[in-house]
Design a protein around this motif. Sequence first.
Motif, PDB file in Angstrom:
ATOM      1  N   MET A   1      34.368  37.710  92.655  1.00 38.53           N
ATOM      2  CA  MET A   1      33.792  36.368  92.490  1.00 38.53           C
ATOM      3  C   MET A   1      34.619  35.518  91.536  1.00 38.53           C
ATOM      4  O   MET A   1      34.267  34.367  91.262  1.00 38.53           O
ATOM      5  CB  MET A   1      32.358  36.483  91.976  1.00 38.53           C
ATOM      6  CG  MET A   1      31.393  37.134  92.952  1.00 38.53           C
ATOM      7  SD  MET A   1      31.317  36.287  94.564  1.00 38.53           S
ATOM      8  CE  MET A   1      30.434  34.774  94.117  1.00 38.53           C
ATOM      9  N   ALA A   2      35.723  36.054  91.032  1.00 37.73           N
ATOM     10  CA  ALA A   2      36.561  35.313  90.072  1.00 37.73           C
ATOM     11  C   ALA A   2      37.018  33.957  90.602  1.00 37.73           C
ATOM     12  O   ALA A   2      36.965  32.959  89.872  1.00 37.73           O
ATOM     13  CB  ALA A   2      37.752  36.169  89.656  1.00 37.73           C
ATOM     14  N   PRO A   3      37.475  33.853  91.871  1.00 36.53           N
ATOM     15  CA  PRO A   3      37.893  32.534  92.366  1.00 36.53           C
ATOM     16  C   PRO A   3      36.775  31.499  92.323  1.00 36.53           C
ATOM     17  O   PRO A   3      37.025  30.318  92.039  1.00 36.53           O
ATOM     18  CB  PRO A   3      38.331  32.828  93.803  1.00 36.53           C
ATOM     19  CG  PRO A   3      38.740  34.263  93.771  1.00 36.53           C
ATOM     20  CD  PRO A   3      37.759  34.919  92.844  1.00 36.53           C
ATOM     21  N   PHE A   4      35.541  31.937  92.613  1.00 33.36           N
ATOM     22  CA  PHE A   4      34.406  31.012  92.537  1.00 33.36           C
ATOM     23  C   PHE A   4      34.142  30.610  91.088  1.00 33.36           C
ATOM     24  O   PHE A   4      33.931  29.431  90.777  1.00 33.36           O
ATOM     25  CB  PHE A   4      33.158  31.640  93.137  1.00 33.36           C
ATOM     26  CG  PHE A   4      31.903  30.830  92.943  1.00 33.36           C
ATOM     27  CD1 PHE A   4      31.677  29.680  93.670  1.00 33.36           C
ATOM     28  CD2 PHE A   4      30.939  31.209  92.005  1.00 33.36           C
ATOM     29  CE1 PHE A   4      30.525  28.912  93.486  1.00 33.36           C
ATOM     30  CE2 PHE A   4      29.791  30.461  91.814  1.00 33.36           C
ATOM     31  CZ  PHE A   4      29.584  29.311  92.550  1.00 33.36           C
TER      32      PHE A   4
ATOM     33  N   TYR B   1      22.521  39.516  97.162  1.00 28.67           N
ATOM     34  CA  TYR B   1      21.508  39.522  96.108  1.00 28.67           C
ATOM     35  C   TYR B   1      21.653  40.738  95.199  1.00 28.67           C
ATOM     36  O   TYR B   1      21.320  40.683  94.016  1.00 28.67           O
ATOM     37  CB  TYR B   1      20.101  39.521  96.727  1.00 28.67           C
ATOM     38  CG  TYR B   1      19.790  38.294  97.546  1.00 28.67           C
ATOM     39  CD1 TYR B   1      19.806  37.029  96.981  1.00 28.67           C
ATOM     40  CD2 TYR B   1      19.490  38.396  98.911  1.00 28.67           C
ATOM     41  CE1 TYR B   1      19.533  35.897  97.738  1.00 28.67           C
ATOM     42  CE2 TYR B   1      19.208  37.276  99.673  1.00 28.67           C
ATOM     43  CZ  TYR B   1      19.233  36.028  99.085  1.00 28.67           C
ATOM     44  OH  TYR B   1      18.966  34.914  99.835  1.00 28.67           O
ATOM     45  N   TYR B   2      22.155  41.844  95.764  1.00 32.41           N
ATOM     46  CA  TYR B   2      22.169  43.106  95.022  1.00 32.41           C
ATOM     47  C   TYR B   2      23.499  43.386  94.317  1.00 32.41           C
ATOM     48  O   TYR B   2      23.600  44.364  93.595  1.00 32.41           O
ATOM     49  CB  TYR B   2      21.828  44.273  95.959  1.00 32.41           C
ATOM     50  CG  TYR B   2      22.715  44.376  97.184  1.00 32.41           C
ATOM     51  CD1 TYR B   2      23.940  45.023  97.131  1.00 32.41           C
ATOM     52  CD2 TYR B   2      22.322  43.809  98.393  1.00 32.41           C
ATOM     53  CE1 TYR B   2      24.760  45.105  98.242  1.00 32.41           C
ATOM     54  CE2 TYR B   2      23.133  43.896  99.510  1.00 32.41           C
ATOM     55  CZ  TYR B   2      24.343  44.542  99.441  1.00 32.41           C
ATOM     56  OH  TYR B   2      25.154  44.610 100.540  1.00 32.41           O
ATOM     57  N   ASN B   3      24.518  42.536  94.528  1.00 34.97           N
ATOM     58  CA  ASN B   3      25.812  42.818  93.914  1.00 34.97           C
ATOM     59  C   ASN B   3      26.412  41.576  93.260  1.00 34.97           C
ATOM     60  O   ASN B   3      26.316  41.386  92.053  1.00 34.97           O
ATOM     61  CB  ASN B   3      26.774  43.405  94.958  1.00 34.97           C
ATOM     62  CG  ASN B   3      27.994  44.056  94.335  1.00 34.97           C
ATOM     63  OD1 ASN B   3      28.185  44.042  93.115  1.00 34.97           O
ATOM     64  ND2 ASN B   3      28.846  44.632  95.146  1.00 34.97           N
ATOM     65  N   GLU B   4      27.029  40.699  94.071  1.00 33.90           N
ATOM     66  CA  GLU B   4      27.746  39.554  93.496  1.00 33.90           C
ATOM     67  C   GLU B   4      26.843  38.646  92.670  1.00 33.90           C
ATOM     68  O   GLU B   4      27.255  38.135  91.627  1.00 33.90           O
ATOM     69  CB  GLU B   4      28.422  38.743  94.605  1.00 33.90           C
ATOM     70  CG  GLU B   4      29.612  39.434  95.248  1.00 33.90           C
ATOM     71  CD  GLU B   4      29.218  40.441  96.306  1.00 33.90           C
ATOM     72  OE1 GLU B   4      30.105  41.187  96.761  1.00 33.90           O
ATOM     73  OE2 GLU B   4      28.018  40.473  96.679  1.00 33.90           O
ATOM     74  N   LEU B   5      25.603  38.450  93.145  1.00 34.21           N
ATOM     75  CA  LEU B   5      24.698  37.581  92.392  1.00 34.21           C
ATOM     76  C   LEU B   5      24.364  38.192  91.034  1.00 34.21           C
ATOM     77  O   LEU B   5      24.279  37.488  90.023  1.00 34.21           O
ATOM     78  CB  LEU B   5      23.414  37.328  93.192  1.00 34.21           C
ATOM     79  CG  LEU B   5      22.486  36.232  92.641  1.00 34.21           C
ATOM     80  CD1 LEU B   5      23.223  34.907  92.488  1.00 34.21           C
ATOM     81  CD2 LEU B   5      21.279  36.054  93.543  1.00 34.21           C
TER      82      LEU B   5
ATOM     83  N   GLN C   1      27.320  37.311  83.860  1.00 38.94           N
ATOM     84  CA  GLN C   1      28.287  36.437  83.196  1.00 38.94           C
ATOM     85  C   GLN C   1      27.625  35.185  82.640  1.00 38.94           C
ATOM     86  O   GLN C   1      28.301  34.265  82.179  1.00 38.94           O
ATOM     87  CB  GLN C   1      29.402  36.051  84.171  1.00 38.94           C
ATOM     88  CG  GLN C   1      30.260  37.227  84.604  1.00 38.94           C
ATOM     89  CD  GLN C   1      31.368  36.831  85.561  1.00 38.94           C
ATOM     90  OE1 GLN C   1      31.971  35.770  85.422  1.00 38.94           O
ATOM     91  NE2 GLN C   1      31.646  37.677  86.540  1.00 38.94           N
ATOM     92  N   GLY C   2      26.286  35.162  82.684  1.00 34.34           N
ATOM     93  CA  GLY C   2      25.551  34.042  82.112  1.00 34.34           C
ATOM     94  C   GLY C   2      25.473  32.825  83.000  1.00 34.34           C
ATOM     95  O   GLY C   2      25.159  31.721  82.510  1.00 34.34           O
TER      96      GLY C   2
END
Length: 335
Positions: free
Chosen positions: A169-172, A184-188, A194-195
């Motif tokens: 998710m770094a690019p986002f 819902y269970y991982n990237e979110l 990360q706040g």
Amino acid sequence: MGITQHRRLGKWVVGFAMLAALPAMAAEKVSLRLKWLAQAQFAGYYVAKAKGFYEQAGLDMTINPGGPNLSVDTLVGSGNDTFGVAGGTEVVLIAREKGLPLVCIGVGVQRTPYAYVTYSDSGIKTVKDFKGKKVATWFTGTQYTLYSMLAHEGVKQSEVTIVPQSGSMAPFVENQFDVAAATYYNELNTLKAQGLGDKLTLIKPDDFGVVVQQDTVVVNEKFRNEKPAAVQAFINASVKGWKYALQNRKEAIDIIMAAAPSLNRAHQEAMLDEFAKLLLAGQGSAEGLLAIDMPAIGKLHESLVEYKAIKAPADLAKAFDPSFLAKAPPADRKL
């Protein structure tokens, strides 16, 4: 004791000795290919192996992790793996159109497990606002969900810059694109850690008429036809494993951590809690674990045909086989 009785007793002793000397029935060697690396998303299968459920069912199970360069549908379709946890129901239909003999015998995730996320201050509130924006999505079948959402809202694909999304998710986070896909269970959970949780707007496919079931459990059609008892044993042990995992979550995470010690335990615990909601949504609650929701699949099929993701209508009865789930012990399928 008479001579006749001695002879009978001797025959019984010899008979029992011969039976004892016979080798035990060899367990059926099978493998399960996951669509990603070991994590709580696959807890039920790891629990079924660790607790001996597969062994008790007569299966010698090997669980093979997946990864970004591995195709579950190809590996199972070619016979390199017996069973697989593949992508969404759309993957099964697309694979069959390519000539891969996949049959779906169960579905883990009962509602769309991801949303499209954007920053709340971006001005993007709905799919119509995707016009002129850079939108990232996984090209593992998820792109068809995006295409359907755009079509539902009358937005042309040409009006949006659609780019492939990696596993990070770094690019986002770094604002390299305006919208990204997030489970819902991982990237979110990663974004929340990360706040960023209160700085995001979630745009959910289900709100735009698109419901996608994920984590399809697939088997090679030839193996299904030739060894239905082994397929039944696999389904029985798998649902038992998932039920145990959901009822004993600390132990389930212990088992996952043993399989992949480098994982972050807190992240895995949060993943299993969120994943449980997806397993038990919709038909997962009404019919039980791994339910195959044919009405939802029918709607998705119509969408795939309409947007030319598949060239012609598929034979759903050949692609999806709920008969093994129907024979699984009801007590093991429901919490």
